[in-house]
Design a protein around this motif. Sequence first.
Motif, PDB file in Angstrom:
ATOM      1  N   ILE A  38      23.773  13.603   1.625  1.00  0.00           N
ATOM      2  CA  ILE A  38      23.160  13.407   0.317  1.00  0.00           C
ATOM      3  C   ILE A  38      24.051  14.045  -0.739  1.00  0.00           C
ATOM      4  N   VAL A  39      24.114  13.412  -1.906  1.00  0.00           N
ATOM      5  CA  VAL A  39      24.915  13.888  -3.018  1.00  0.00           C
ATOM      6  C   VAL A  39      24.011  13.969  -4.240  1.00  0.00           C
ATOM      7  N   ALA A  40      24.084  15.072  -4.961  1.00  0.00           N
ATOM      8  CA  ALA A  40      23.293  15.259  -6.181  1.00  0.00           C
ATOM      9  C   ALA A  40      24.193  15.827  -7.266  1.00  0.00           C
ATOM     10  N   THR A  41      23.747  15.705  -8.499  1.00  0.00           N
ATOM     11  CA  THR A  41      24.455  16.339  -9.610  1.00  0.00           C
ATOM     12  C   THR A  41      23.455  17.118 -10.446  1.00  0.00           C
ATOM     13  N   THR A  42      23.943  18.219 -10.981  1.00  0.00           N
ATOM     14  CA  THR A  42      23.127  19.032 -11.878  1.00  0.00           C
ATOM     15  C   THR A  42      24.046  19.703 -12.894  1.00  0.00           C
ATOM     16  N   ASP A  43      23.491  19.977 -14.050  1.00  0.00           N
ATOM     17  CA  ASP A  43      24.250  20.657 -15.096  1.00  0.00           C
ATOM     18  C   ASP A  43      24.108  22.159 -14.936  1.00  0.00           C
ATOM     19  N   GLY A  44      25.231  22.855 -15.038  1.00  0.00           N
ATOM     20  CA  GLY A  44      25.228  24.305 -15.080  1.00  0.00           C
ATOM     21  C   GLY A  44      25.577  24.753 -16.489  1.00  0.00           C
ATOM     22  N   SER A  45      25.752  26.034 -16.663  1.00  0.00           N
ATOM     23  CA  SER A  45      26.149  26.572 -17.971  1.00  0.00           C
ATOM     24  C   SER A  45      27.582  26.204 -18.310  1.00  0.00           C
ATOM     25  N   TRP A  46      28.437  26.144 -17.278  1.00  0.00           N
ATOM     26  CA  TRP A  46      29.864  25.936 -17.488  1.00  0.00           C
ATOM     27  C   TRP A  46      30.332  24.521 -17.203  1.00  0.00           C
ATOM     28  N   ALA A  47      29.656  23.843 -16.287  1.00  0.00           N
ATOM     29  CA  ALA A  47      30.139  22.540 -15.842  1.00  0.00           C
ATOM     30  C   ALA A  47      28.993  21.761 -15.212  1.00  0.00           C
ATOM     31  N   LYS A  48      29.255  20.508 -14.951  1.00  0.00           N
ATOM     32  CA  LYS A  48      28.346  19.689 -14.151  1.00  0.00           C
ATOM     33  C   LYS A  48      28.779  19.878 -12.702  1.00  0.00           C
ATOM     34  N   TYR A  49      27.830  20.109 -11.824  1.00  0.00           N
ATOM     35  CA  TYR A  49      28.136  20.363 -10.427  1.00  0.00           C
ATOM     36  C   TYR A  49      27.724  19.187  -9.554  1.00  0.00           C
ATOM     37  N   GLU A  50      28.628  18.800  -8.664  1.00  0.00           N
ATOM     38  CA  GLU A  50      28.269  17.859  -7.617  1.00  0.00           C
ATOM     39  C   GLU A  50      27.858  18.688  -6.415  1.00  0.00           C
ATOM     40  N   LEU A  51      26.679  18.399  -5.890  1.00  0.00           N
ATOM     41  CA  LEU A  51      26.165  19.078  -4.702  1.00  0.00           C
ATOM     42  C   LEU A  51      26.153  18.070  -3.578  1.00  0.00           C
ATOM     43  N   ARG A  52      26.724  18.448  -2.462  1.00  0.00           N
ATOM     44  CA  ARG A  52      26.852  17.512  -1.342  1.00  0.00           C
ATOM     45  C   ARG A  52      26.430  18.236  -0.063  1.00  0.00           C
ATOM     46  N   ALA A  53      25.551  17.593   0.696  1.00  0.00           N
ATOM     47  CA  ALA A  53      25.117  18.153   1.976  1.00  0.00           C
ATOM     48  C   ALA A  53      25.390  17.138   3.072  1.00  0.00           C
ATOM     49  N   VAL A  54      25.910  17.639   4.175  1.00  0.00           N
ATOM     50  CA  VAL A  54      26.209  16.799   5.335  1.00  0.00           C
ATOM     51  C   VAL A  54      25.554  17.443   6.553  1.00  0.00           C
ATOM     52  N   TRP A  55      24.712  16.682   7.217  1.00  0.00           N
ATOM     53  CA  TRP A  55      24.033  17.137   8.429  1.00  0.00           C
ATOM     54  C   TRP A  55      24.823  16.675   9.639  1.00  0.00           C
ATOM     55  N   ARG A  56      25.235  17.635  10.453  1.00  0.00           N
ATOM     56  CA  ARG A  56      25.965  17.326  11.688  1.00  0.00           C
ATOM     57  C   ARG A  56      25.031  17.626  12.853  1.00  0.00           C
ATOM     58  N   GLU A  57      24.314  16.607  13.271  1.00  0.00           N
ATOM     59  CA  GLU A  57      23.276  16.788  14.283  1.00  0.00           C
ATOM     60  C   GLU A  57      23.838  17.305  15.600  1.00  0.00           C
ATOM     61  N   ASP A  58      25.014  16.839  16.007  1.00  0.00           N
ATOM     62  CA  ASP A  58      25.598  17.293  17.272  1.00  0.00           C
ATOM     63  C   ASP A  58      25.813  18.801  17.284  1.00  0.00           C
ATOM     64  N   ASP A  59      26.182  19.352  16.141  1.00  0.00           N
ATOM     65  CA  ASP A  59      26.417  20.797  16.032  1.00  0.00           C
ATOM     66  C   ASP A  59      25.190  21.546  15.527  1.00  0.00           C
ATOM     67  N   ARG A  60      24.206  20.796  15.028  1.00  0.00           N
ATOM     68  CA  ARG A  60      23.003  21.360  14.407  1.00  0.00           C
ATOM     69  C   ARG A  60      23.368  22.245  13.214  1.00  0.00           C
ATOM     70  N   VAL A  61      24.306  21.736  12.409  1.00  0.00           N
ATOM     71  CA  VAL A  61      24.808  22.467  11.248  1.00  0.00           C
ATOM     72  C   VAL A  61      24.646  21.603  10.005  1.00  0.00           C
ATOM     73  N   LEU A  62      24.147  22.219   8.958  1.00  0.00           N
ATOM     74  CA  LEU A  62      24.084  21.576   7.654  1.00  0.00           C
ATOM     75  C   LEU A  62      25.152  22.205   6.782  1.00  0.00           C
ATOM     76  N   GLN A  63      26.140  21.413   6.398  1.00  0.00           N
ATOM     77  CA  GLN A  63      27.172  21.901   5.487  1.00  0.00           C
ATOM     78  C   GLN A  63      26.737  21.578   4.074  1.00  0.00           C
ATOM     79  N   PHE A  64      26.854  22.551   3.203  1.00  0.00           N
ATOM     80  CA  PHE A  64      26.462  22.365   1.806  1.00  0.00           C
ATOM     81  C   PHE A  64      27.647  22.717   0.928  1.00  0.00           C
ATOM     82  N   LEU A  65      28.036  21.775   0.069  1.00  0.00           N
ATOM     83  CA  LEU A  65      29.173  21.955  -0.817  1.00  0.00           C
ATOM     84  C   LEU A  65      28.709  21.871  -2.262  1.00  0.00           C
TER      85      LEU A  65
END
Length: 169
Positions: A38-65
């Motif tokens: 999933i990819v989202a965007t939100t405004d911060g004080s300094w910049a607009k941020y792209e938020l990206r999450a990737v679920w890796r079910e095999d590893d049971r890890v959620l990476q959040f960028l």
Amino acid sequence: MTLDEFEAARDSGAPIEMLEAYFTAHGWTHEKVGDDEIVATTDGSWAKYELRAVWREDDRVLQFLALPDIKVAVEKRAAIYETLGLINEQLWLGHFELWSSSGIVLFRHAALLDGQEDYHLSLDQVELLVETAIDECERFYPVFQFVLWGGKSPPEAIAAALIETRGEA
């Protein structure tokens, strides 16, 4: 969004649905990229941020960028690598990195969901994941700008950007 709505999202399965519910509740523009991203965007004080999450079910890890819209020219990369080292020493969760192929600075955190019932995220976990990423990007954005555009060395940039104010003016 109420806690019941969050719990309903959580009960639907994958962590991506919980993040989608969180983004919806905040009114942030977002898009699911398949069942595991999933990819989202939100405004911060300094910049607009792209938020990206990737679920890796095999590893049971959620990476959040969180990508704070900072791109580093080749000639500035050595200074930014030093800056990243100094910044990352101060973080308790996640880290900043520079992608060498594109010159993009980002904040990354991974959540291991092994041992949790059906690999669900709680509301507290989602808030911690998202808010920590945004807070750290907001906190350190000026440091990157001082190094890239202000002509400051990494230690000078951190000292200038992280001055703690006390009292009220």
